[in-house]
Design an enzyme around this catalytic site. Structure first.
Site, PDB file in Angstrom:
ATOM      1  N   LYS A 188       0.988   4.287  -3.047  1.00  0.00           N
ATOM      2  CA  LYS A 188       0.394   4.955  -2.973  1.00  0.00           C
ATOM      3  C   LYS A 188       1.696   6.313  -2.740  1.00  0.00           C
ATOM      4  O   LYS A 188       1.742   7.272  -3.156  1.00  0.00           O
ATOM      5  CB  LYS A 188       0.414   5.470  -1.772  1.00  0.00           C
ATOM      6  CG  LYS A 188      -1.230   4.919  -1.144  1.00  0.00           C
ATOM      7  CD  LYS A 188      -2.431   5.495  -1.763  1.00  0.00           C
ATOM      8  CE  LYS A 188      -3.284   5.005  -1.087  1.00  0.00           C
ATOM      9  NZ  LYS A 188      -4.920   5.793  -2.024  1.00  0.00           N
TER      10      LYS A 188
ATOM     11  N   TYR B 180       0.764  -1.522  -0.406  1.00  0.00           N
ATOM     12  CA  TYR B 180       0.016   0.052   0.180  1.00  0.00           C
ATOM     13  C   TYR B 180       0.899   1.345  -0.340  1.00  0.00           C
ATOM     14  O   TYR B 180       0.702   2.547  -0.668  1.00  0.00           O
ATOM     15  CB  TYR B 180      -1.114  -0.764   0.657  1.00  0.00           C
ATOM     16  CG  TYR B 180      -2.007   1.286   1.175  1.00  0.00           C
ATOM     17  CD1 TYR B 180      -3.065   1.300   0.488  1.00  0.00           C
ATOM     18  CD2 TYR B 180      -1.539   2.027   2.560  1.00  0.00           C
ATOM     19  CE1 TYR B 180      -3.879   2.447   1.406  1.00  0.00           C
ATOM     20  CE2 TYR B 180      -2.477   3.668   2.879  1.00  0.00           C
ATOM     21  CZ  TYR B 180      -3.269   3.342   2.026  1.00  0.00           C
ATOM     22  OH  TYR B 180      -4.386   4.093   2.236  1.00  0.00           O
TER      23      TYR B 180
END
Length: 337
Positions: free
Chosen positions: A181, A177
């Site tokens: 990002k 993640y």
């Protein structure tokens, strides 16, 4: 949602696509845009928190809520991590409303594991929905806007991407993640530089709010307060910034990253040169190391990785060795996430 007539409001006349708009932040953004007069394409697969399953229900409920309040909205169930799904966002906006002005890339999910326990499938799935799921809608919308500009109809176009504090600082148990990002930030900077000539502004937000991805992992922090107190973690707190960035009023603001949490908006400042040394010739490894330690003493300490253990207080060894780097990372918890 407060009803706003289509002829008034900050986004009156604009057509806005919001991905992942069936729940959480995406839902809040869609409703907020509609309240400011925008016509909204509500995209959502209706998947579970880990990206499993498909349901048209969440997107339909949001679109129905917008229409019930006097606004205009259509549902899009396309998979934004595919060329077909991403292009359908543009097609639906043009077919339903005749134009496209703003894209909010918001869709995503998490599959958290400590790095040594992180499966390749979990890495690929998170990269696919977050990073590829930003790239493809951006690509197809940009192609439309470039064609408009070349035809003499330069748009007032806006893209708002969704990064995270995990992408800016890192987050223990979220290597996939956090990496996705962080990639979204770089994508934002490149897109802003490339697309400005076509009338397109591209920015990113790093929100902190209560969503399906946060309300369990950070249950205590994300809990809604009682007694009418300000709900700091309500996703609706993030949407006003997104709406402004998606409007014509944000003219001149592009290539920026904003942190949005509760009632606070912060301009995030990324990598830039810090202390430096130039020998004018090749360094010997040991000498390079000595210089690095000297430079680190002058450098700012980076922000702590989310979830990292704080460093232990310094102790004086019996036989002091070389000083540790002042930016040595804290040892993360070995337990699986």
């Amino acid at each position: 949602m407060t009803s706003t007539a289509s002829g008034s409001g900050l986004c009156a006349g604009r057509v806005v696509v919001v991905t992942g708009a069936g729940r959480g932040l995406g839902r809040a953004h869609a409703l907020a845009f509609a309240a400011e007069g925008a016509r909204v394409v509500v995209n959502d697969l209706g998947a579970g928190p880990a990206g499993d399953g498909v349901s048209p229900g969440p997107a339909r409920q949001v679109a129905d809520e917008i229409v019930a309040a006097g606004g205009e909205a259509v549902v899009n169930g396309g998979d934004i991590a595919t060329a077909e799904g991403a292009s359908s966002l543009v097609a639906d906006a043009l077919e339903s409303f005749g134009r496209l002005d703003t894209v909010v890339n918001n869709a995503g999910f998490v599959r958290d594991r400590m790095l040594v326990n992180l499966d390749e499938d979990d890495w690929d799935a998170v990269m696919r929905v977050h990073l590829k799921g930003h790239f493809l809608p951006l690509k197809h919308a940009a192609a439309h806007w470039r064609a408009e500009a070349r035809a003499g109809r330069t748009p007032v176009a806006r893209v708002i991407n969704t990064s995270s504090g995990a992408g800016l600082l890192g987050s223990v148990g979220q290597a996939n993640y956090a990496a996705a990002k962080a990639g979204i930030v770089a994508l934002t900077l490149v897109a802003a530089a490339e697309l400005g000539r076509y009338g397109v502004q591209v920015n990113a937000i790093a929100p902190a709010a209560r969503t399906r991805m946060t309300e369990q992992t950070f249950a205590e922090t994300m809990a809604a307060p009682g007694g009418g107190a300000f709900d700091a973690m309500a996703p609706e707190n993030v949407s006003p910034l997104v709406v402004w960035l998606g409007s014509a009023a944000s003219e001149g603001v592009t290539g920026r990253v904003f942190e949005a949490e509760a009632g606070r908006i912060t301009v995030m400042e990324g990598w830039r040169p810090g202390p430096t040394a130039d020998r004018g010739a090749r360094w010997a490894p040991a000498r390079a190391g000595e210089e690095v330690r000297a430079l680190l003493k002058e450098a700012e300490t980076p922000g702590a990785v989310y979830g990292a253990r704080p460093p232990a207080p310094p102790t004086e060894p019996a036989n002091p060795g070389p000083a540790p780097s002042p930016v040595q990372a804290a040892d993360p918890s070995p337990s699986g996430a």
